[in-house]
Write a protein that holds these residues in place. Structure first.
Motif, short mmCIF file in Angstrom:
data_model
loop_
_atom_site.label_atom_id
_atom_site.label_comp_id
_atom_site.label_asym_id
_atom_site.label_seq_id
_atom_site.Cartn_x
_atom_site.Cartn_y
_atom_site.Cartn_z
N PHE A 239 0.82 -1.21 0.00
CA PHE A 239 0.00 0.00 0.00
C PHE A 239 0.86 1.27 0.00
O PHE A 239 0.54 2.25 -0.67
CB PHE A 239 -0.93 -0.02 1.22
N THR A 240 1.93 1.27 0.76
CA THR A 240 2.80 2.45 0.84
C THR A 240 4.14 2.24 0.17
O THR A 240 5.05 3.07 0.31
CB THR A 240 3.06 2.84 2.31
N GLY A 241 4.29 1.14 -0.58
CA GLY A 241 5.57 0.83 -1.20
C GLY A 241 6.52 0.09 -0.29
O GLY A 241 7.67 -0.17 -0.66
N GLY A 242 6.06 -0.29 0.92
CA GLY A 242 6.95 -0.88 1.91
C GLY A 242 6.99 -2.39 1.92
O GLY A 242 7.65 -2.98 2.79
N ALA A 243 6.33 -3.07 0.98
CA ALA A 243 6.41 -4.52 0.95
C ALA A 243 7.86 -4.94 0.73
O ALA A 243 8.54 -4.42 -0.14
CB ALA A 243 5.53 -5.08 -0.18
N GLY A 244 8.33 -5.87 1.53
CA GLY A 244 9.70 -6.33 1.41
C GLY A 244 10.67 -5.68 2.37
O GLY A 244 11.85 -6.05 2.41
N GLU A 245 10.21 -4.73 3.18
CA GLU A 245 11.11 -4.11 4.16
C GLU A 245 11.26 -5.03 5.37
O GLU A 245 10.91 -4.71 6.50
CB GLU A 245 10.56 -2.74 4.58
N VAL A 246 11.83 -6.22 5.12
CA VAL A 246 11.89 -7.26 6.15
C VAL A 246 12.90 -6.96 7.24
O VAL A 246 12.90 -7.60 8.29
CB VAL A 246 12.20 -8.63 5.51
N GLY A 247 13.79 -6.00 7.00
CA GLY A 247 14.73 -5.62 8.05
C GLY A 247 14.02 -5.16 9.31
O GLY A 247 14.55 -5.30 10.42
N PHE A 248 12.80 -4.60 9.17
CA PHE A 248 12.02 -4.13 10.31
C PHE A 248 11.27 -5.25 11.02
O PHE A 248 10.63 -5.02 12.04
CB PHE A 248 11.01 -3.07 9.85
N MET A 249 11.31 -6.46 10.48
CA MET A 249 10.48 -7.56 10.97
C MET A 249 10.97 -8.06 12.33
O MET A 249 12.15 -8.39 12.48
CB MET A 249 10.52 -8.69 9.94
N VAL A 257 12.52 -4.16 18.73
CA VAL A 257 12.85 -2.79 18.35
C VAL A 257 11.55 -2.01 18.17
O VAL A 257 10.69 -2.40 17.38
CB VAL A 257 13.67 -2.76 17.04
N ARG A 258 11.43 -0.92 18.90
CA ARG A 258 10.24 -0.08 18.79
C ARG A 258 10.57 1.18 17.99
O ARG A 258 11.72 1.58 17.91
CB ARG A 258 9.71 0.28 20.18
N ARG A 259 9.53 1.79 17.41
CA ARG A 259 9.72 2.96 16.55
C ARG A 259 10.79 2.68 15.50
O ARG A 259 11.78 3.39 15.37
CB ARG A 259 10.10 4.18 17.39
N VAL A 260 10.53 1.61 14.76
CA VAL A 260 11.54 1.12 13.83
C VAL A 260 11.89 2.13 12.75
O VAL A 260 13.02 2.19 12.26
CB VAL A 260 11.10 -0.21 13.19
N ASN A 264 15.51 3.17 12.08
CA ASN A 264 15.97 2.66 10.79
C ASN A 264 16.58 1.27 10.94
O ASN A 264 17.58 0.93 10.32
CB ASN A 264 16.99 3.60 10.14
N SER A 265 15.97 0.48 11.79
CA SER A 265 16.42 -0.89 12.02
C SER A 265 15.26 -1.68 12.59
O SER A 265 14.19 -1.14 12.87
CB SER A 265 17.62 -0.92 12.97
N GLY A 266 15.48 -2.97 12.74
CA GLY A 266 14.46 -3.85 13.28
C GLY A 266 15.07 -5.17 13.66
O GLY A 266 16.29 -5.37 13.55
N GLY A 267 14.23 -6.10 14.08
CA GLY A 267 14.74 -7.36 14.58
C GLY A 267 15.57 -8.15 13.58
O GLY A 267 16.64 -8.67 13.91
N TYR A 268 15.06 -8.28 12.34
CA TYR A 268 15.80 -9.09 11.35
C TYR A 268 17.10 -8.42 10.94
O TYR A 268 18.11 -9.09 10.71
CB TYR A 268 14.90 -9.34 10.15
N GLN A 269 17.11 -7.09 10.88
CA GLN A 269 18.35 -6.38 10.59
C GLN A 269 19.39 -6.63 11.69
O GLN A 269 20.56 -6.87 11.42
CB GLN A 269 18.10 -4.87 10.46
N GLU A 270 18.94 -6.61 12.95
CA GLU A 270 19.86 -6.87 14.06
C GLU A 270 20.33 -8.32 14.07
O GLU A 270 21.48 -8.61 14.41
CB GLU A 270 19.19 -6.52 15.39
#
Length: 404
Positions: A239-249, A257-260, A264-270
């Motif tokens: 919907f917003t072009g964010g499909a695939g931003e799995v780093g925030f998953m 990780v809150r307020r990802v 600019n990071s998330g669980g999978y990125q870490e």
């Protein structure tokens, strides 16, 4: 895919345009062909194939190029797509530089440039874009106005509702609400923008490991970790072009990780991002720096897959990192059930077949279905290659339409 052709379906004009496009696509795929060969591949009679070639040659879309050799009988004239019929361009934008390339209508790259953009200044983005593009245009020996279409690849994605870049807070200067209007005013050609990982998937679909696959996912890992999702042959952007931003998953094994977006990071990125590789290595007793992350991580994984294969520390590095990659992929598989997953980006490709095989094995234990994992097959500048492929597709639809 061929573009739409105006006119009444089934009329001679529309049928001629369809035959013209079919012949041009065959010439792009096979290279120079004789009139006889074109007739056989299209199912057209010799007279009709001759008329088609004469029509395309008069339109400047094909050129005579050499003759057949080494066969019985007289040599036959060969025809090829006129490379100078049109040009398209692509940009690959990161925080550190902008790469630009120009390709002729056959897909051959005829000019490239790279503009360093160090520092955190948000000023001058439009000037940087035009400067990078002009460098590639000069290298190609053409004018900026000769470029029919431009595709710009960036991290994150431009929200179609607001026109603002999202999911890429690390890219300074690209978040202005008027940026797209400013670029449109500065550029003489139509342009489009696309997420960089989506462009890598497009390159792999057109030229690489995903050819012939209409449903696949691509996992990318360089400075950031992300994915591209292709469903029914088309990119799924969300919907917003964010499909695939799995780093925030969020994923098991990392703090939540809150307020990802702000982080600019998330669980999978870490868990499995580039910075995790040297940290795993140091915990295993491998003496290594952490930064610069991409060269260090790629070097560690390449050594583990090659010269370090007999060292139990490097074997453990591959095992542990493969499991981390598989943890995130298991969520992607649970939701999408893809036929194929392409591992791409410098970090994943550096691990080669040993990393791929371990990830495949780990994923089999974590996911209900078992998609096939393959390594990317577009090794050189895949974001830029994808941008060019996207720009070329639209350019060919316009230039190769002879129904006008």
């Amino acid at each position: 895919m061929a573009g739409t052709t105006p006119g009444t379906p089934g009329t001679p004009r529309v049928l001629r345009a369809m035959n013209d496009r079919a012949a041009l696509d065959l010439l792009l795929e096979h290279g120079p062909l004789s009139r006889t060969r074109i007739g056989k591949l299209t199912g057209l009679s010799k007279p009709t194939a001759s008329q088609l070639l004469a029509r395309l040659e008069a339109a400047g879309l094909v050129v005579a190029t050499g003759t057949t050799e080494g066969r019985p009988g007289p040599n036959a004239q060969l025809y090829a797509v006129n490379a100078r019929a049109a040009y398209a361009a692509g940009l690959d934008v990161t925080t550190h530089r902008i790469r630009a390339a120009v390709a002729d209508v056959t897909g051959a790259i005829v000019g490239e440039s790279e503009l360093p953009t160090p520092g955190r200044s948000a000023a001058g983005v439009v000037g940087q874009v035009t400067e990078a593009l002009d460098g590639a245009v000069r290298a190609a020996g053409i004018a900026r106005e000769d470029v029919r279409r431009l595709v710009i690849g960036t991290p994150g994605a431009f929200d179609p509702a607001t026109g603002r870049l999202r999911y890429a807070s690390h890219l300074p200067g690209w978040h202005s609400p008027t940026l797209l209007e400013e670029l449109a005013a500065a550029l003489p050609m139509p342009f489009e923008y696309e997420n960089d990982v989506n462009l890598v998937a497009l390159a792999e679909q057109r030229l690489g490991a995903a050819r012939g696959h209409s449903d696949f996912a691509l996992l990318w890992n360089e400075e950031g970790i992300g994915a591209a999702l292709v469903l029914g042959g088309r990119l799924h952007r969300g919907f917003t072009g964010g499909a695939g931003e799995v780093g925030f998953m969020p994923v098991p094994g990392t703090p939540l990780v809150r307020r990802v977006a702000r982080a600019n990071s998330g669980g999978y990125q870490e868990l499995a991002g580039v910075q995790s590789v040297p940290r795993i290595a140091r915990a295993l007793g491998i003496d290594t720096p952490e930064q610069p992350y991409v060269p260090v991580a790629s070097g560690l994984l390449a050594h583990a897959a090659g010269e370090g294969a007999g060292d139990p520390r490097y074997t453990a590095l591959l095992d542990q990192y493969a499991e981390r990659v598989a943890i995130g992929l298991s969520s992607v598989v649970a939701v999408l059930d893809p036929e194929l997953i392409v591992l791409s980006g410098e970090v994943l490709v550096a691990g080669g077949e040993p990393l791929r095989a371990r990830t495949q094995s780990a994923l089999a234990d974590l996911a209900a279905s078992r998609p096939r994992l393959v390594l990317a097959a577009v090794p050189r500048r895949p974001v830029l290659r994808g941008a060019l492929e996207s720009a070329l597709a639209a350019t060919r639809d316009e230039v190769f339409d002879t129904s006008r």
